[in-house]
Design a protein around this motif. Structure first.
Motif, short mmCIF file in Angstrom:
data_model
loop_
_atom_site.label_atom_id
_atom_site.label_comp_id
_atom_site.label_asym_id
_atom_site.label_seq_id
_atom_site.Cartn_x
_atom_site.Cartn_y
_atom_site.Cartn_z
N GLN A 1 0.83 -1.21 0.00
CA GLN A 1 0.00 0.00 0.00
C GLN A 1 0.87 1.26 0.00
N LEU A 2 2.12 1.14 0.42
CA LEU A 2 3.06 2.25 0.29
C LEU A 2 3.55 2.25 -1.15
N LEU A 3 2.95 3.09 -1.96
CA LEU A 3 3.18 3.04 -3.40
C LEU A 3 4.51 3.67 -3.79
N ALA A 4 4.93 4.72 -3.06
CA ALA A 4 6.17 5.41 -3.43
C ALA A 4 6.65 6.27 -2.28
N THR A 5 7.92 6.61 -2.34
CA THR A 5 8.49 7.61 -1.44
C THR A 5 9.13 8.71 -2.30
N ILE A 6 8.95 9.94 -1.87
CA ILE A 6 9.49 11.09 -2.60
C ILE A 6 10.52 11.77 -1.72
N ARG A 7 11.74 11.84 -2.20
CA ARG A 7 12.80 12.43 -1.40
C ARG A 7 12.65 13.95 -1.30
N ARG A 8 13.07 14.46 -0.17
CA ARG A 8 13.05 15.92 0.06
C ARG A 8 14.07 16.57 -0.87
N ASP A 9 13.66 17.61 -1.57
CA ASP A 9 14.54 18.25 -2.55
C ASP A 9 14.15 19.72 -2.67
N GLU A 10 15.08 20.61 -2.38
CA GLU A 10 14.78 22.04 -2.44
C GLU A 10 14.44 22.49 -3.85
N ALA A 11 14.81 21.71 -4.84
CA ALA A 11 14.48 22.07 -6.22
C ALA A 11 12.98 22.15 -6.45
N ILE A 12 12.21 21.43 -5.65
CA ILE A 12 10.75 21.47 -5.80
C ILE A 12 10.23 22.86 -5.46
N ASN A 13 10.64 23.41 -4.33
CA ASN A 13 10.20 24.76 -3.94
C ASN A 13 10.73 25.82 -4.89
N GLU A 14 11.95 25.61 -5.39
CA GLU A 14 12.52 26.57 -6.33
C GLU A 14 11.73 26.58 -7.63
N ALA A 15 11.33 25.40 -8.10
CA ALA A 15 10.55 25.32 -9.33
C ALA A 15 9.19 26.01 -9.15
N LEU A 16 8.55 25.78 -8.00
CA LEU A 16 7.26 26.40 -7.75
C LEU A 16 7.39 27.92 -7.67
N ALA A 17 8.45 28.41 -7.04
CA ALA A 17 8.67 29.85 -6.92
C ALA A 17 8.88 30.50 -8.29
N ARG A 18 9.41 29.74 -9.22
CA ARG A 18 9.63 30.26 -10.58
C ARG A 18 8.48 29.95 -11.52
N PHE A 19 7.46 29.27 -11.02
CA PHE A 19 6.32 28.86 -11.83
C PHE A 19 6.78 28.04 -13.03
N GLU A 20 7.68 27.11 -12.75
CA GLU A 20 8.22 26.23 -13.78
C GLU A 20 8.05 24.77 -13.36
N PRO A 21 7.91 23.86 -14.32
CA PRO A 21 7.89 22.44 -13.96
C PRO A 21 9.26 21.99 -13.46
N ILE A 22 9.29 21.01 -12.61
CA ILE A 22 10.56 20.52 -12.06
C ILE A 22 11.47 20.02 -13.17
N SER A 23 10.89 19.40 -14.17
CA SER A 23 11.69 18.83 -15.26
C SER A 23 12.47 19.91 -16.02
N LYS A 24 11.97 21.15 -16.00
CA LYS A 24 12.68 22.25 -16.64
C LYS A 24 13.63 22.92 -15.67
N ASN A 25 13.19 23.15 -14.45
CA ASN A 25 13.99 23.87 -13.48
C ASN A 25 15.14 23.03 -12.93
N ALA A 26 14.89 21.73 -12.74
CA ALA A 26 15.91 20.85 -12.15
C ALA A 26 15.77 19.45 -12.73
N PRO A 27 16.21 19.25 -13.98
CA PRO A 27 16.03 17.95 -14.64
C PRO A 27 16.77 16.80 -13.98
#
Length: 245
Positions: free
Chosen positions: A183-209
């Motif tokens: 039932q634990l389908l996945a784990t997502i590691r903590r990564d500051e790139a996620i907040n940086e991408a959101l602050a720039r209004f960019e997808p993670i794949s573009k901001n931090a591939p």
């Protein structure tokens, strides 16, 4: 049609983020995806690059112009799912509104038990995001009033913001894995790139591939496809189209 419901008993666990990332990944793999935001915060659109003032079409279909980003059609359902018209006959309204030709990714607020109960019988999967914190894990007994969390056959868990450098985070991961198994389908590691991408209004794949979290999110999307048969359904559709040509 497949309805994938995101709702956690505690706010702030990343349900909106995970819903947006799943919608983006599924659309990128060729699925027809609608992303429905049923929260008051109306923040789902920000993960697709839209600014807070951007208007999102309502679920009731009153808006004429769709809002589409990266192949995902965005809709807002907070007001409509609380309206008298919807609540008078919610079952019929849901059957009418959910287009059977699309995958629906639906983000529901943590406190919205009424909508959760209406949508759960219709969903192919209920994704509950957890954090490796005591406050998040303590809410597991609030997930359902009728059955323990490990007995909910449509519910899966994603442990978000895992940090192996932190003792509590590691132990929380072990606890959830032992308690819920597959039932634990996945784990997502903590990564500051996620907040940086959101602050720039960019997808993670573009901001931090090269983001470690991006790899985890791709695994998560593939696991969802496998769990509810979306990959098989897409393959059959492609074969049919090829045959028709």
């Amino acid at each position: 049609m497949a309805v994938i419901l995101f709702q956690s008993p505690k706010g702030g666990t990343g349900s909106t983020f995970l819903a947006a990332q799943l919608a983006l990944h599924l659309a990128g793999k060729g699925h027809e995806v609608n992303a429905l935001d049923c929260t008051y915060q109306n923040a789902l659109k920000m993960h697709f690059g839209f600014m807070p003032p951007q208007q999102v079409p309502e679920l009731d279909g009153a808006a004429s112009e769709p809002l589409v980003a990266f192949g995902v059609k965005l809709l807002q359902g907070h007001q409509y799912t609380r309206s008298p018209a919807f609540l008078r006959d919610a079952a019929r309204e849901l059957d009418r509104l959910f287009d059977p030709g699309h995958v629906w990714v639906v983000d529901v607020a943590s406190e919205d038990r009424q909508l959760l109960e209406l949508l759960t019988p219709r969903c192919a999967l209920h994704v509950c995001a957890l954090l490796p914190t005591a406050a998040s894990l303590a809410t597991l007994n609030r997930l359902s009033e009728t059955a323990p969390a490990m007995k909910l056959d449509r519910t899966v868990f994603v442990l978000n913001q895992l940090d192996d450098r932190q003792k509590l985070s590691r132990h929380s991961h072990s606890f959830i894995r032992d308690l819920f198994g597959d039932q634990l389908l996945a784990t997502i590691r903590r990564d500051e790139a996620i907040n940086e991408a959101l602050a720039r209004f960019e997808p993670i794949s573009k901001n931090a591939p090269t983001s470690a979290a991006l790899q985890d999110l791709r695994f998560f999307a593939s696991a969802v496809e496998e769990r509810i048969g979306l990959a098989h359904a897409l393959g059959e559709a492609n074969v049919t189209v090829s045959g028709d040509v």
